[in-house]
Design a protein around this motif. Structure first.
Motif, PDB file in Angstrom:
ATOM      1  N   ALA A  30      34.903  37.310  43.406  1.00 25.63           N
ATOM      2  CA  ALA A  30      35.409  37.183  44.785  1.00 25.63           C
ATOM      3  C   ALA A  30      34.884  38.293  45.572  1.00 25.63           C
ATOM      4  O   ALA A  30      34.975  39.311  45.148  1.00 25.63           O
ATOM      5  CB  ALA A  30      36.833  37.539  44.708  1.00 25.63           C
ATOM      6  N   TYR A  37      36.222  34.415  51.532  1.00 28.12           N
ATOM      7  CA  TYR A  37      36.662  35.693  51.321  1.00 28.12           C
ATOM      8  C   TYR A  37      36.395  36.334  52.641  1.00 28.12           C
ATOM      9  O   TYR A  37      37.216  37.382  53.080  1.00 28.12           O
ATOM     10  CB  TYR A  37      35.640  36.365  50.373  1.00 28.12           C
ATOM     11  CG  TYR A  37      36.055  37.742  50.034  1.00 28.12           C
ATOM     12  CD1 TYR A  37      36.962  38.589  49.443  1.00 28.12           C
ATOM     13  CD2 TYR A  37      35.227  38.908  51.009  1.00 28.12           C
ATOM     14  CE1 TYR A  37      37.275  39.697  49.170  1.00 28.12           C
ATOM     15  CE2 TYR A  37      35.159  40.240  50.558  1.00 28.12           C
ATOM     16  CZ  TYR A  37      36.195  40.643  49.877  1.00 28.12           C
ATOM     17  OH  TYR A  37      36.580  41.865  49.992  1.00 28.12           O
ATOM     18  N   PHE A  47      40.043  47.310  53.145  1.00 24.53           N
ATOM     19  CA  PHE A  47      39.725  47.063  51.837  1.00 24.53           C
ATOM     20  C   PHE A  47      41.129  47.266  50.870  1.00 24.53           C
ATOM     21  O   PHE A  47      41.514  46.192  50.308  1.00 24.53           O
ATOM     22  CB  PHE A  47      38.518  47.558  51.301  1.00 24.53           C
ATOM     23  CG  PHE A  47      38.295  47.044  49.801  1.00 24.53           C
ATOM     24  CD1 PHE A  47      37.886  45.723  49.490  1.00 24.53           C
ATOM     25  CD2 PHE A  47      38.521  48.172  48.732  1.00 24.53           C
ATOM     26  CE1 PHE A  47      37.876  45.426  48.229  1.00 24.53           C
ATOM     27  CE2 PHE A  47      38.396  47.800  47.455  1.00 24.53           C
ATOM     28  CZ  PHE A  47      37.818  46.378  47.092  1.00 24.53           C
ATOM     29  N   ASP A  78      40.443  47.215  42.773  1.00 27.23           N
ATOM     30  CA  ASP A  78      39.029  48.043  42.310  1.00 27.23           C
ATOM     31  C   ASP A  78      39.468  49.103  41.415  1.00 27.23           C
ATOM     32  O   ASP A  78      40.627  49.381  41.144  1.00 27.23           O
ATOM     33  CB  ASP A  78      38.930  48.474  43.863  1.00 27.23           C
ATOM     34  CG  ASP A  78      37.391  49.222  43.868  1.00 27.23           C
ATOM     35  OD1 ASP A  78      36.630  48.320  44.102  1.00 27.23           O
ATOM     36  OD2 ASP A  78      37.487  50.550  43.447  1.00 27.23           O
ATOM     37  N   PHE A  92      37.494  53.376  52.081  1.00 25.48           N
ATOM     38  CA  PHE A  92      36.483  52.448  51.655  1.00 25.48           C
ATOM     39  C   PHE A  92      35.632  52.448  53.375  1.00 25.48           C
ATOM     40  O   PHE A  92      36.393  51.543  53.886  1.00 25.48           O
ATOM     41  CB  PHE A  92      36.741  51.046  51.146  1.00 25.48           C
ATOM     42  CG  PHE A  92      37.085  51.145  49.631  1.00 25.48           C
ATOM     43  CD1 PHE A  92      35.940  50.805  48.786  1.00 25.48           C
ATOM     44  CD2 PHE A  92      38.356  51.547  49.228  1.00 25.48           C
ATOM     45  CE1 PHE A  92      36.252  51.109  47.283  1.00 25.48           C
ATOM     46  CE2 PHE A  92      38.487  51.539  47.978  1.00 25.48           C
ATOM     47  CZ  PHE A  92      37.407  51.188  46.966  1.00 25.48           C
ATOM     48  N   GLY A  97      30.804  52.375  51.362  1.00 24.78           N
ATOM     49  CA  GLY A  97      31.430  52.297  49.986  1.00 24.78           C
ATOM     50  C   GLY A  97      32.509  53.470  50.073  1.00 24.78           C
ATOM     51  O   GLY A  97      32.894  53.753  51.100  1.00 24.78           O
ATOM     52  N   PRO A  98      32.892  53.816  48.879  1.00 26.54           N
ATOM     53  CA  PRO A  98      34.128  54.587  48.761  1.00 26.54           C
ATOM     54  C   PRO A  98      34.140  55.986  49.323  1.00 26.54           C
ATOM     55  O   PRO A  98      33.138  56.397  49.005  1.00 26.54           O
ATOM     56  CB  PRO A  98      34.616  54.546  47.284  1.00 26.54           C
ATOM     57  CG  PRO A  98      33.243  54.109  46.575  1.00 26.54           C
ATOM     58  CD  PRO A  98      32.521  53.364  47.654  1.00 26.54           C
ATOM     59  N   PHE A 207      35.262  48.717  32.963  1.00 21.46           N
ATOM     60  CA  PHE A 207      33.935  48.905  33.713  1.00 21.46           C
ATOM     61  C   PHE A 207      33.560  50.265  33.574  1.00 21.46           C
ATOM     62  O   PHE A 207      33.868  51.275  34.421  1.00 21.46           O
ATOM     63  CB  PHE A 207      33.977  48.648  35.283  1.00 21.46           C
ATOM     64  CG  PHE A 207      34.320  47.058  35.446  1.00 21.46           C
ATOM     65  CD1 PHE A 207      35.524  46.433  35.641  1.00 21.46           C
ATOM     66  CD2 PHE A 207      32.903  46.161  35.699  1.00 21.46           C
ATOM     67  CE1 PHE A 207      35.749  45.082  35.785  1.00 21.46           C
ATOM     68  CE2 PHE A 207      33.309  44.679  36.062  1.00 21.46           C
ATOM     69  CZ  PHE A 207      34.584  44.241  36.257  1.00 21.46           C
TER      70      PHE A 207
END
Ligand code: CP3
Length: 348
Positions: A30, A37, A47, A78, A92, A97-98, A207
């Protein structure tokens, strides 16, 4: 647990049963390569607003299943929702990015809450329930979390870095303070994953995207051991829980990871050496992977060859076809369709 002939293909592979046509899904399936999306993402706000809106999160989880008929759906969320539930500030930035408040000294580490407020993650559990209800029973629903090491790298640095030097330095300089952060992440990840199972997840993936930057001793302490504790903690409550580990870049350390953690499968990246993986890893657990996401961008003959290589390398054992890491936003949809056709048309 016991061999169950009506197990759906994805779960059968996690029980060690090879399938003639390997089940298939894609990490980050996704996401921004899908126009549908991007459309939902644009109206969601931030986000994290998207992650925490159950209807929208469920919708984007289902989009790739509708379009490609994958064998598994992964809940849209996430890995950094755990720091959020630990009341760390998490944002985010679009295109960057974060961003988190850095946790890079022993003093700051001491200020970290011990218990996450998992009620803050109730929208994720609600999204899981919505997806499970809408999903074809043959499709497996995957829940996930980040491994403590990988989540800690973002918490310590406050952002992504090329080699996660801030967390590696903190682990060398202040191993006790760093271990405290890891312990908090282990305990809360167990609770979080158990709640995902209760909400309808049928398999879990952990992960550890940054495992590959660690030397062997540090890998054992910060990647293997925390993951082993999470697997143990989950199986204490759900003995037959199906768990996939993704220690990206573990290379020659993969067999030790498999042996010590007790995962049912490992996701491997595209640098894996097939004979080594078959002998040392797939002989014990299922393998998931490992198409190079860049071959998927390239398409054409290069993609066909890369797909055939994955099937030839691992198709004789329990295999879940996937990429070696997440699909990239610039990937053409037609290439995903081509990959699927080749996997489903050729294997068997
Ligand atoms: O796989 C899926 O489709 C489920 C959703 C999912 C996301 N992130 C959505 C996401 C999953 C499983 C993740 C895991 C994740 N998040 C990891 C581990 C796996 C990996 O890919 O390495 C990591 C390290 C993160 C942390 C994170 N989230 C980063 C570094 C970024 C920025 C980089 C980027 O790709 O933009 C994110 C943002 C993120 N998470 C996006 C998505 C779809 C893109 C943001 C957006 O759409 O606005």
């Amino acid at each position: 647990m016991t061999q169950n002939p009506v197990l759906k293909p994805f779960l059968a592979v996690l029980s060690g049963q090879k399938q003639a046509v390997p089940p298939i899904w894609m990490m980050r399936q996704a996401g921004r390569y899908l126009p549908e999306y991007r459309e939902v993402r644009a109206r969601a706000g931030s986000f994290l607003d998207l992650c925490f809106s159950p209807e929208l999160a469920a919708e984007v989880t289902l989009q790739p299943i509708r379009r490609f008929n994958f064998d598994a759906a992964i809940i849209f969320s996430d890995i950094l929702v755990i720091p959020h539930a630990l009341e760390r500030e998490v944002r985010f930035e679009v295109g960057e990015g974060p961003r988190l408040e850095p946790l890079d000294t022993p003093e700051k580490a001491r200020s970290l809450a011990k218990r996450a407020d998992l009620n803050r993650l109730e929208p994720v559990f609600e999204a899981l329930r919505l997806v499970r209800r809408a999903l074809d029973p043959k499709v497996t629903l995957i829940g996930f979390c980040g491994a403590p090491w990988t989540v800690a790298t973002y918490m310590v640095a406050g952002q992504g870095t090329p080699d996660q030097a801030p967390a590696r330095l903190m682990a060398y300089r202040h191993p006790d303070a760093f271990a405290d952060i890891i312990d908090v992440l282990v305990e809360n990840s167990i609770e979080y994953l158990l709640r995902q199972l209760q909400a309808g997840a049928e398999a879990l993936q952990i992960f550890d995207t940054w495992a590959g930057v660690l030397p062997p001793r540090e890998f054992a302490r910060w990647s293997i051991e925390p993951t082993r504790r999470i697997v143990e903690g989950i199986r204490k409550k759900v003995p037959d829980a199906k768990i996939i580990g993704f220690p990206r870049g573990a290379g020659a350390l993969l067999p030790a990871y498999v042996e010590a953690t007790g995962v049912n499968a490992v996701s491997i990246d595209w640098t894996a050496e097939p004979a080594f993986i078959r002998d040392q890893v797939q002989s014990r657990v299922a393998v998931q992977g490992n198409l190079d996401p860049l071959a998927l961008i390239a398409g054409g003959d290069a993609l066909d060859r890369a797909v055939d290589d994955v099937l030839a390398s691992y198709g004789s054992g329990p295999l879940i076809f996937n990429l070696g890491h997440g699909i990239q936003p610039e990937t053409p949809i037609a290439h995903v369709e081509r990959m699927l056709k080749r996997v489903r048309g050729k294997a068997g």
